[in-house]
Motif scaffolding. Structure first.
Motif, PDB file in Angstrom:
ATOM      1  N   ASN A  49     -63.421  26.740  58.076  1.00  0.00           N
ATOM      2  CA  ASN A  49     -63.169  25.601  58.092  1.00  0.00           C
ATOM      3  C   ASN A  49     -62.203  25.327  57.306  1.00  0.00           C
ATOM      4  O   ASN A  49     -60.694  25.236  57.511  1.00  0.00           O
ATOM      5  N   SER A  53     -58.258  24.730  58.347  1.00  0.00           N
ATOM      6  CA  SER A  53     -57.503  23.761  57.764  1.00  0.00           C
ATOM      7  C   SER A  53     -56.012  24.276  57.230  1.00  0.00           C
ATOM      8  O   SER A  53     -55.238  23.643  57.003  1.00  0.00           O
ATOM      9  N   GLU A  57     -52.267  23.303  58.615  1.00  0.00           N
ATOM     10  CA  GLU A  57     -51.054  22.035  57.606  1.00  0.00           C
ATOM     11  C   GLU A  57     -50.391  23.203  57.241  1.00  0.00           C
ATOM     12  O   GLU A  57     -48.401  23.084  57.473  1.00  0.00           O
TER      13      GLU A  57
END
Length: 796
Positions: A49, A53, A57
């Motif tokens: 995760n 992420s 981003e």
């Protein structure tokens, strides 16, 4: 300085918040946990995760934000530039002599307002270019930090480089926009009575020195190296280095290996100046050819950028044993200076020039605290006509960039007390330098092609064909020094060149795709030329003279090609290619056909294209009277030949005796006989109609007379075409032998006869149904007409 501080110092206040959020990305990497700074809590494991992420981003959120803002600002700057052009356009028409009611005071007010707007646009264009560069460096820095700290399972830098190559923010070419701004600046200066900046008073050709060159740089894929070499070899010979004598020329010698040793300091000031293209930026290198153990001539060269399109070079020749002394300022060529003074019996200009060059080089080294940083080793194949340096081409292969620094005192790559790496030169290492440590060498994956054109050598068709072909990829402002530092010293620098994002891509192109892209660039360049030309109404203006030069025509606004830049004053750049204006040798058989996808440009309006399309059908029927643009240009071309080229008295194709194949000659005769057959059939038809017609049947008599004229026409037309085709065959002409005018006339006549015959037959049927006796003459007329028409039609 860390990149975070560099980014903060580079932010343009009105755009704050639009830059890459480098601090947020570092926080998502949890860098402090890895460095042991977060002692209050235990390090948390890096999970899938966390990885997802960070990638989302970096690659999506931040990259999309930067790209969207850059695209938005770029469009806004173009719109504002268009608005300025619209405001100045009435003044341009007034300057060119058009009617207008704008007084002098109003003209100056408009010009002053335009100058203020142009100043703001120019400033934001410069800031936008800095914005793109600092964000590009930030993305690569963040990806490298991830791969080094969290890249045990996934490396995202290759993914990021592919994504960067698909976006425009790091490859946007602002040169066409700057070119238009330059034209408007010059125009407003003329209205306000201001003097042009120094260096713009002269024309485009005079602005550059006699020995100035315009350079074009390209990457060549390894699969295309041989094809590029053979393309050049057909026109230019290979330049052999240091042949023994003119009588003993060893053509089997290998291409020389050249070594360049670049200098910089621990802060990489020279690198940063070169990347940002700062005015007055300088570079320093030692260069020699071959193996250093063979005591070759070593040249110390300093190059300083004087302006956007000019540079100045200082060079001295050294021996290997004097290099270290010279770098320390202990060796000043005293013996050579004394020898020059003794030869001149006193002070000499050569001695003074040498003293000045030595002092300049040594002060430059001392002022910037320079030391050897990077070695570039490559094999060079040079192409040039001996004694003619108007066209110089070099192809560098096997490029290896090697660290030559002593920045780490614990593990220096080079002995700090020496000027070069002994492990390479003493052992005579050669490419691929397999014994060099991995982090100390970067092998460039492509070959480098550089084309230098001197003034007066601009319009060379075969060079233009090469530079726009699928064999090469444009690499403007590419520098071995910049690329080597960016690849090997990334931790010491905060600004990276844009071409790093394209190294992971396959630079090979499909030939058809490359051709279509070039057509689009040509259309864009024509549009830019049209806009800039609107401000050239005043005859004799400096801008008009500058824009009329060959250099500016080559460099004017080719804005759709990423990676090329047009200089502000109109020098060639990445979108510019030499505009071919004339052929070296007249040709008669080649006809360039327009692309079906060609769109209308300001110099070629859509109305003219529609007019050409409307006459294309008639032109096919009457090829001798074609109204196409090509035919008109061909008829008007006449004596418009390049300087020094005269029309040949006898074409090569016309030399020797005429040899015509029998089938060609007999085909012409067979066609003539067919036309005479048609003439006889039409004459028989007209005679039958006239004889069958009664005294009171005026329609049949008139029809017979008309068909007599058709018979005469068929006979004359057949003879005319026979003579014409025989003449074209004897003259070996390349014109078409077919002509549809004659068959069209005969077919229209036969169609008319069939309609009249149908009318007669239909009227006779109606009269017979009503019980009227049909005259025998009319029945004979219709029957004879039907039989004869089908016979003639089958022959035609």
């Amino acid at each position: 300085m860390r990149f975070g501080k560099t980014l903060k110092a580079s932010i343009y206040p009105p755009w704050e918040g639009k830059y890459i959020d480098y601090a947020k990305l570092k926080g998502m990497l949890r860098e402090r946990e890895l460095d042991g700074d977060d002692s209050d809590s235990e390090p948390q494991p890096w999970t899938e995760n966390d990885e997802e992420s960070f990638v989302q981003e970096l690659v999506n959120v931040q990259l999309d934000k930067v790209n969207a803002f850059q695209s938005e600002m770029s469009q806004q700057l173009r719109d504002r530039t268009n608005a300025c052009e619209a405001k100045l356009m009435p003044l341009a028409r007034k300057s060119s002599g058009d009617d207008g009611e704008i007084d002098e005071k109003k003209r100056k007010e408009i010009a002053e307002e335009a100058v203020q707007e142009l100043d703001q646009i120019t400033k934001e264009v410069s800031e936008l270019e800095k914005y793109s560069r600092i964000n590009f460096s930030g993305f690569l820095k963040a990806a490298k930090k991830h791969d080094r700290k969290r890249g045990a399972r996934y490396r995202i830098r290759p993914l990021l480089q592919v994504r960067l190559s698909q976006l425009s923010f790091n490859s946007e070419d602002y040169s066409p926009l700057l070119h238009r701004l330059s034209a408007m600046y010059t125009f407003t200066r003329q209205i306000l009575g201001l003097e042009l900046p120094e260096g713009q008073e002269a024309s485009g050709d005079g602005r550059l020195g006699h020995d100035s060159y315009v350079s074009y740089k390209f990457w060549v894929h390894t699969d295309n190296i041989v094809e590029v070499k053979t393309h050049i070899l057909r026109r230019l010979p290979v330049l052999l280095y240091n042949p023994t004598t003119s009588k003993d020329l060893d053509v089997s010698q290998k291409d020389p290996t050249i070594t360049s040793l670049y200098f910089d300091n621990s802060s990489f000031d020279l690198y940063n100046q070169k990347v940002t293209r700062a005015e007055g930026a300088g570079s320093l290198r030692l260069r020699w050819s071959g193996d250093l153990n063979e005591a070759p001539a070593i040249f110390l060269e300093k190059k300083v950028v004087v302006s956007e399109d000019r540079s100045r070079e200082v060079r001295v020749q050294l021996k290997g044993k004097h290099v270290q002394e010279f770098l320390k300022g202990e060796y000043k060529f005293e013996k050579k200076v004394h020898r020059l003074e003794d030869r001149a019996q006193g002070e000499s200009q050569e001695a003074q020039a040498l003293k000045k060059e030595v002092e300049e080089l040594q002060s430059f080294i001392k002022e910037h605290d320079l030391q050897p940083m990077l070695r570039a080793n490559y094999t060079r194949t040079a192409f040039q006509i001996p004694g003619d340096d108007r066209i110089r081409i070099s192809l560098d292969t096997n490029l290896a960039l090697i660290r030559e620094d002593a920045l780490d005192p614990q593990r220096p790559c080079r002995d700090p007390d020496d000027w070069h790496r002994r492990d390479i030169d003493d052992l005579g290492m050669q490419y691929p330098f397999s014994s060099i440590n991995k982090g100390e060498i970067a092998r460039f994956p492509h070959a480098l092609l550089e084309i230098k054109l001197r003034n007066g050598a601009r319009h060379v068709e075969w060079l233009h064909d090469l530079m726009v072909s699928h064999l090469v990829k444009e690499a403007p402002r590419f520098s071995k020094f910049v690329h080597g530092v960016a690849s090997l010293f990334e931790d010491h620098i905060n600004s990276l060149p844009f071409w790093l994002g394209e190294l992971e891509n396959d630079i090979r192109q499909d030939p058809q795709t490359a051709f279509q892209q070039e057509q689009e660039r040509e259309a864009q360049r024509a549009e830019e030329d049209f806009v800039v030309g609107s401000f050239l109404g005043a005859k004799g203006s400096p801008l008009q003279t500058m824009m009329g030069s060959p250099i500016s025509r080559m460099g004017a606004g080719r804005g759709s090609s990423p990676g090329r830049s047009t200089m502000l004053s109109g020098t060639p750049s990445r979108v510019e290619r030499p505009s071919i204006t004339a052929k070296d040798i007249p040709r008669t058989t080649e006809i360039s056909k327009p692309s079906p996808t060609t769109e209308a440009t300001p110099s070629q309006p859509a109305q003219s294209q529609e007019g050409a399309a409307s006459t294309s059908y008639l032109g096919s029927l009457f090829p001798s009277f074609s109204m196409s643009r090509y035919a008109q240009a061909h008829r008007q071309r006449g004596s418009k030949l390049p300087p020094g080229v005269s029309a040949p008295e006898v074409w090569i194709k016309d030399a020797g005796p005429v040899r015509v194949e029998s089938k060609v000659w007999l085909a012409n005769q067979r066609t003539f006989i067919k036309w005479q057959h048609v003439s006889v059939l039409l004459a028989s038809l007209s005679l039958a109609l006239y004889n069958a017609a009664g005294i009171n049947n005026i329609v049949a008599q008139a029809l017979a007379i008309v068909y007599t004229f058709f018979a005469v026409f068929a006979s004359v037309w057949g003879w005319y075409m026979y003579e014409k085709r025989a003449r074209l065959i004897r003259q070996r002409s390349g014109k078409d032998l077919d002509n549809m005018f004659g068959p069209l006339v005969v077919c229209i006549g036969l169609a008319g006869a069939l309609l009249l015959n149908f009318g007669f037959k239909y009227k006779a049927t109606l009269d017979a149904a009503r019980g009227y006796a049909y005259p025998s003459s009319v029945e004979m007329l219709t029957n004879a007409t039907t039989d004869s028409l089908f016979t003639v039609q089958s022959n035609v």
